[in-house]
Structures are given as C-alpha cells and as structure tokens.
Design an enzyme around this catalytic site. Structure first.
Site: not given
Ligand SMILES: [Ca+2]
Ligand SMILES: [Ca+2]
Ligand SMILES: [Ca+2]
Length: 476
Positions: A167, A186, A251, A292, A294, A296, A332
């Site tokens: 990464h 990251d 990320r 990660a 949205y 949600d 989240e």
């Molecule tokens: Ca998400």
C-alpha cells in the site's frame, strides 16, 4: 472439488455459504461495449506503472521493478531508455515498492525550455549501513535532455516518506496550480504480515514535527508540495497545523487525476468491499480505517488488531474473516468528524451478510478475487470530444478484472451515471494514457499476479504480462 473445500472452510468459520448474486452494477455486470480494435504496442516491460502521453509522440513509462523510465513510440512501440535509477528498492515478486509515480512539467518540450523537468517517486534504503534496511520513499526532480533523450541531474524534493512493501500508493500529478500532488498509502498496516502495526491514516503531525521535517505520520495521506518540495503557504490547516498534508484518512489511493474543471479525483483500494472514487477536497478526511466507502455499517467494521491487549496482537493469528474477541472494533457510524468526505461512488458496496468465501475463488484461497472490490489501480480523466458523450469521464483501471471502468461525470464534474466496463482482457490493468486523437487508449499491465478470468474465477495466467495494450474505439 473447490466447492467442497469452500464449504468445509465455511463450516470451520461458522459462516453460511450463499451463492453470490452479482449486484447489478458489479464487476460482472452486462454492458454494451463500443466497437474496439486492439493491439499490443509493447511488451517485455518490468511492471509498467505510470504511463503518460508525452508531447513528443511517445508514451513515458515508469517500470516499477527495474527502476527505469522508458519512452515508447506511439507509432511502432520502439523503446528508448531515458533513465535507470541505481538506488531504487523494488522487492521482487508481489510487493508494491519500487519506481512508482511520474509527472512531466507542463512546460516540458512545449517551446521555451525553461522547465525541462520530470518528477519521479521511488522507494530507497534510507539507512547507509549495508546490513540495515530502512525503506522510505522520495520524490526527485530530473532534467530532460531532448538531444540525448535522457534524464539526469536528480534533485530530491522530499525524502524520508514512510512506506512499507505494501500500500505505497505512489501516484504523482502536477496540478493546474503547478503544485505536486502525491498519494502515500497506509502501508498495508493492520492486515496480513503487518497486522500488528497500527494504521496512521487518521494521525496528523504536530507543528514541532513539521518544523523538524519529521514526515513519519504521512501514511494514508494525499500530499501537496511546491515544485521545490516545500509546503505551500495555502495548504489546509488541519487541527491547527499546516503541513504537506492535503487530505487524509486514505487506504491505498493509487489513482489521482485532475478534471477539466479543476477538480481532483482519486481512486482508492478498499478492504474487502468499497474501492472508492473520491473527490479530493483540501483538509478532507476520507474516513479510513474507521469508514470504508459510505458511513453505512455495511459489510465492514474497523477491527484494530494492534490494540489487542489480552492476548497481545503478536500472539493472535491474522484472519480476513474472523475477528478475535480481544480485538477492539468500532462501527462506522461511531466515527464522527465534520471533515469526513464520503466517496463519489464505490466499486462496490455490498450489504451485511455478503458471502466473502465464494467457492468459485477457493482454489489457492484466492477468495479476494471474488470480493466486490476491483483493486482500483489508477485514474485518468478523458477530456476529448472525439467520442460523443465521453467528455469528462474518469477512467479507472482494475487489477482484479482486466477492465477500464469509465465513470461519466456531469458538467460540474460530479457523478452522472453508472461505471461502464471497457477493454476486458485477462490481465491486471495498472494505468491508462490517452492518445491525442481521443480514440486511442493505452493500458499498462502487471507482469504477474492474480486476476479474474472471463468466468470470474481466479487465474494467474495473464494474457499480456508487462505490456502496453492499445485500444482504439472505432464506433460510438
Ligand atoms: Ca461502509
Ligand atoms: Ca497515466
Ligand atoms: Ca473513504
């Protein structure tokens, strides 16, 4: 056979196997592709990583693992070496270090040669002791001599950027404001062999660190630099401190490109879900690792392995599928930051309960090939009028499907429709460049690795390893 092994593993993990119905916009979605002809322009390249259309009828290419800058004729594919950097550190095999991003000064080969500069990012050993390896990244300016076709006179603009073998991101562009924009990932912390290293994407330097040029918290960031490497006076002030940091909470943002209206786009690799296309705003927090895609709570929870105390992280065995009780996790929606910027769109978001151990990908435990992510590896913006309706589209390459996704934008530069998959082959696509006619598209491919075959199953039999593929759109 693979089905049996998949079910056995599923039962060990206590997970329910569900047939993975591809979401309508998923990697396998049906589409109508325009008429396209293609050829292999060049092959035998050592992991072509950045490809740019130069002002000289050549593609300018960084070869990641050879530390080489190569100019390739767009007419016949003839290769000319412009530079081989002696101290590039490129770990053989799959790791992501080496010679990465490249940008040409906007003035290069365009009249008065006042700025004949090429900007490169590469991994090096920052410890002079022969038996100690200190992996770091630097951005270096070279001067181009059109007479010899070579690059010389390196000037390091910034050194000591923290990286690992994973990464690194590493995409480098020069903005319309003549600033360098650079993505630093990251480091692959909190997973695989680095699972006990904490992710630093939310960590910000103090004023004292900036004053002493301590860039150790520059992981998971997009940086903005003056062309001499210094901190621009108009960089965002984040929590009271001004640094090279332009945005954070990233990320693995391997794609970075400006659109015709001056907006900055970045594609970013997510974990098992939610590769992202982001609109990069100054001072924006893109959420990783707390969010990660949205915000949600769907199919992702932040599990901070390094914070496990009883037992300690080192005594745990890392798993992509199971989080031990001792590893703290946070939803989240518990992440509250006024600077949070959600993605413009994701590739792709799935609901809780999604089956991440699809038996189709059990062979060699390459389950990640079946995950809803595409492994977004670059971003370029199409700004030609040659193909009707394509002006202002972001082109995102995918490692996992040998596909270029065209994401249409509207006049304001925001999302105008679903991504359209193009140019499918069995390869790992690393980057694109656009021909001057607006109908020719160049695609760079990795030399090795896994991708999805035409049935979606994993394969490492790449059709065109280490190549530049040329696609010409003949219809509309
Ligand atoms: Ca998400
Ligand atoms: Ca490119
Ligand atoms: Ca994000």
């Amino acid at each position: 056979m693979t089905t049996v092994r998949g079910r056995a593993l599923a039962s060990v993990l206590g997970l329910t196997l569900v047939t993975a119905a591809a979401v309508a916009t998923g990697p396998g979605a049906a589409h109508a592709e325009p008429a396209v002809t293609s050829r292999v322009l060049a092959s035998g390249l050592a992991n072509p990583w950045e490809i740019l259309t130069g002002p000289d009828g050549h593609l300018w290419v960084t070869e990641k693992s050879a530390g080489r800058v190569t100019r390739i004729s767009q007419t016949d594919g003839t290769k000319r070496t412009a530079l081989t950097i002696p101290d590039v550190l490129a770990t053989p095999g799959g790791p992501q270090d080496g010679l990465l991003g490249m940008a040409l000064h906007p003035d290069l080969l365009r009249g008065a040669e006042t700025n004949p500069y090429v900007y490169l990012s590469y991994t090096y050993d920052a410890d002079p002791a022969a038996d100690v390896l200190l992996r770091r990244q630097k951005i270096v300016r070279y001067t181009y001599d059109p007479g010899t076709g070579t690059l010389a006179a390196p000037v390091a603009l910034i050194s000591g950027l923290p990286v690992t073998v994973d990464h690194l991101s590493g995409r480098l562009v020069i903005g319309p404001d003549h600033k360098i924009y650079y993505t630093n990932g990251d480091g692959g912390h909190n997973q695989f062999s680095l699972y006990c290293e904490p992710i630093q994407a939310q960590a910000l330097p103090t004023a004292a660190q900036v004053a002493t040029k301590d860039w150790s918290l520059y992981q998971g960031k997009i940086l903005r630099l003056n062309l001499d490497g210094s901190i621009p006076l108009d960089n965002p002030i984040i929590h009271g401190v001004q640094s090279h940091i332009f945005s954070y909470g990233h990320r693995n943002p391997q794609g970075l490109a400006f659109g015709p209206t001056g907006l900055l786009y970045s594609s970013e690799q997510g974990p098992k879900t939610d590769d992202e296309l982001n609109l990069i705003l100054p001072g924006g927090n893109y959420g990783w690792p707390n969010v990660a895609g949205y915000r949600d709570n769907q199919a992702y929870v932040y599990a901070n392995w390094s914070a496990s105390s009883n037992p300690t992280c080192q005594s745990l065995t890392y798993s992509d599928f199971e989080i031990p009780q001792s590893v703290p996790r946070s939803a989240e929606t518990s992440f509250l930051d006024a600077r949070f910027v959600p993605p413009m769109r994701t590739f792709f978001t799935v609901a809780d309960g999604y089956n991440f151990i699809d038996p189709k990908c059990a062979d060699g435990s390459r389950y990640y090939i079946c995950w809803p992510t595409i492994a977004a590896s670059s971003a370029d913006v199409y700004t030609s009028l040659a193909i009707p309706g394509w002006w202002n589209s972001v082109l995102v390459t995918a490692l996992k499907t040998g596909t270029v996704y065209r994401v249409p934008l509207d006049l304001t530069g925001l999302i105008a429709g679903e991504p359209v998959p193009l140019f499918r082959t069995i390869n790992r696509y690393r980057d694109t460049a656009l021909g001057a006619d607006g109908r020719t598209f160049y695609v760079a491919t990795d030399v090795a690795g896994n991708t999805a075959d035409l049935t979606g199953a994993p394969t490492n039999a790449l059709t065109n390893p280490g190549s530049i593929l040329e696609f010409q759109v003949t219809g509309s």
